[in-house]
Design an enzyme around this catalytic site. Structure first.
Site, mmCIF file in Angstrom:
data_model
loop_
_atom_site.group_PDB
_atom_site.id
_atom_site.type_symbol
_atom_site.label_atom_id
_atom_site.label_comp_id
_atom_site.label_asym_id
_atom_site.label_seq_id
_atom_site.Cartn_x
_atom_site.Cartn_y
_atom_site.Cartn_z
ATOM 1 N N SER A 50 0.887 -1.201 -0.065
ATOM 2 C CA SER A 50 0.061 0.156 -0.009
ATOM 3 C C SER A 50 0.803 1.330 0.059
ATOM 4 C CB SER A 50 -0.887 0.063 1.188
ATOM 5 O OG SER A 50 -0.365 -0.171 2.338
ATOM 6 N N HIS A 259 -1.053 5.822 6.640
ATOM 7 C CA HIS A 259 -0.317 5.826 5.426
ATOM 8 C C HIS A 259 -0.074 7.286 5.180
ATOM 9 C CE1 HIS A 259 -1.910 1.586 5.327
ATOM 10 N NE2 HIS A 259 -1.173 1.601 4.199
#
Length: 278
Positions: A50, A259
């Protein structure tokens, strides 16, 4: 009045000027061709999890489905700036080293000249660890971190070595750039930052450092280039209010938690890749 040069003298001088001019033009043409070849001749493949696909950066490509590839991902930004001959990202949210081996290797071939990858965090369940630290007690957090770091030491060096070896076999001439993960918290601001305790944050940062160390060692053993992003994220971690390049925990969209956002890709990961590729 000065005597006028002889016609033959003028002719020889003109020839010398033309020869020099031709040499300059040839050198300039060669330089332009070399520069164009250096960027336009690159065949670039982005692999990984990711952090490579761009989760958290928004602007997801609908055809990428659950892989959540973003047009703001660092690999796409690199391609936009350098105009390679070819570019493809097969990075996918949730990918492990085994996923790279099973599902991403087909994007590589003997013509591939540049590969980038972040991988390893999902092999040790790092996203689950962070959720435990957010939702559980400090004791729960420390237990989860200790279990993950023990697993990282035990299994990750071998898995990374196997993955990197497969990349080299599929793309024998490629420059391979391995990128790692940032620290999540600015501990210098932790005393007034709401949420997790300072103990939890220190444990998560230490776990990230260990993970990065294992990845860097494996990359070096494989003969790959390694680019550490931690320094580039300094001052832009969680608790660096108004300048954060990372998403905090988002209960409504847990996927993006911890993230990099779009600024993290353009300001953190892209310069880290440029530092290796030029």
């Amino acid at each position: 009045m000065l005597p006028r040069p002889h016609k033959r003298t003028r002719s020889r001088a003109l020839k010398r000027v033309l020869v020099v001019l031709a040499a300059v033009l040839t050198a300039g043409t060669t330089l332009l061709a070399t520069t164009a070849s250096a960027s336009g001749g690159t065949n670039y493949v982005a692999l990984g999890d990711s952090y490579s696909s761009g989760v958290g950066a928004g602007s997801y490509i609908s055809s990428s489905g659950n892989c959540l590839r973003s047009t703001n991902a660092y690999s796409q930004l690199w391609a936009n700036a350098h105009h390679p001959a070819s570019y493809v990202s097969v990075a996918c949210s949730g990918a492990t080293t085994q996923d790279v081996l099973n599902n991403q290797m087909s994007a590589l071939n003997a013509s591939t000249t540049l590969v980038s990858i972040t991988i390893g965090g999902n092999d040790v369940g790092f996203s689950g660890v962070m959720q435990t630290c957010v939702l559980g007690s400090t004791s729960d957090c420390l237990n989860a971190v200790n279990a993950a770091t023990a697993q990282a030491k035990a299994i990750l060096p071998g898995r990374l070595a196997t993955t990197y070896s497969a990349i080299r076999a599929k793309a024998p001439s490629a420059k391979v750039v391995v990128l790692d993960y940032p620290e999540f918290y600015d501990l210098s601001n932790s005393w007034y930052c709401p949420g997790l305790s300072g103990t939890d944050r220190s444990a998560l940062n230490n776990a990230s450092d260990l993970l990065d160390s294992i990845i860097g060692t494996a990359a070096g053993n494989a003969g790959f280039s390694f680019s550490d992003v931690k320094g580039r994220f300094h001052g832009h971690e969680l608790c660096d209010f108004f300048s954060e390049w990372l998403h905090s925990v988002n209960i409504s969209d847990v996927t993006e938690s911890y993230h990099p956002n779009a600024d993290g890709h353009s300001g953190g990961y892209l310069p880290a890749l440029n530092a290796i590729t030029g």
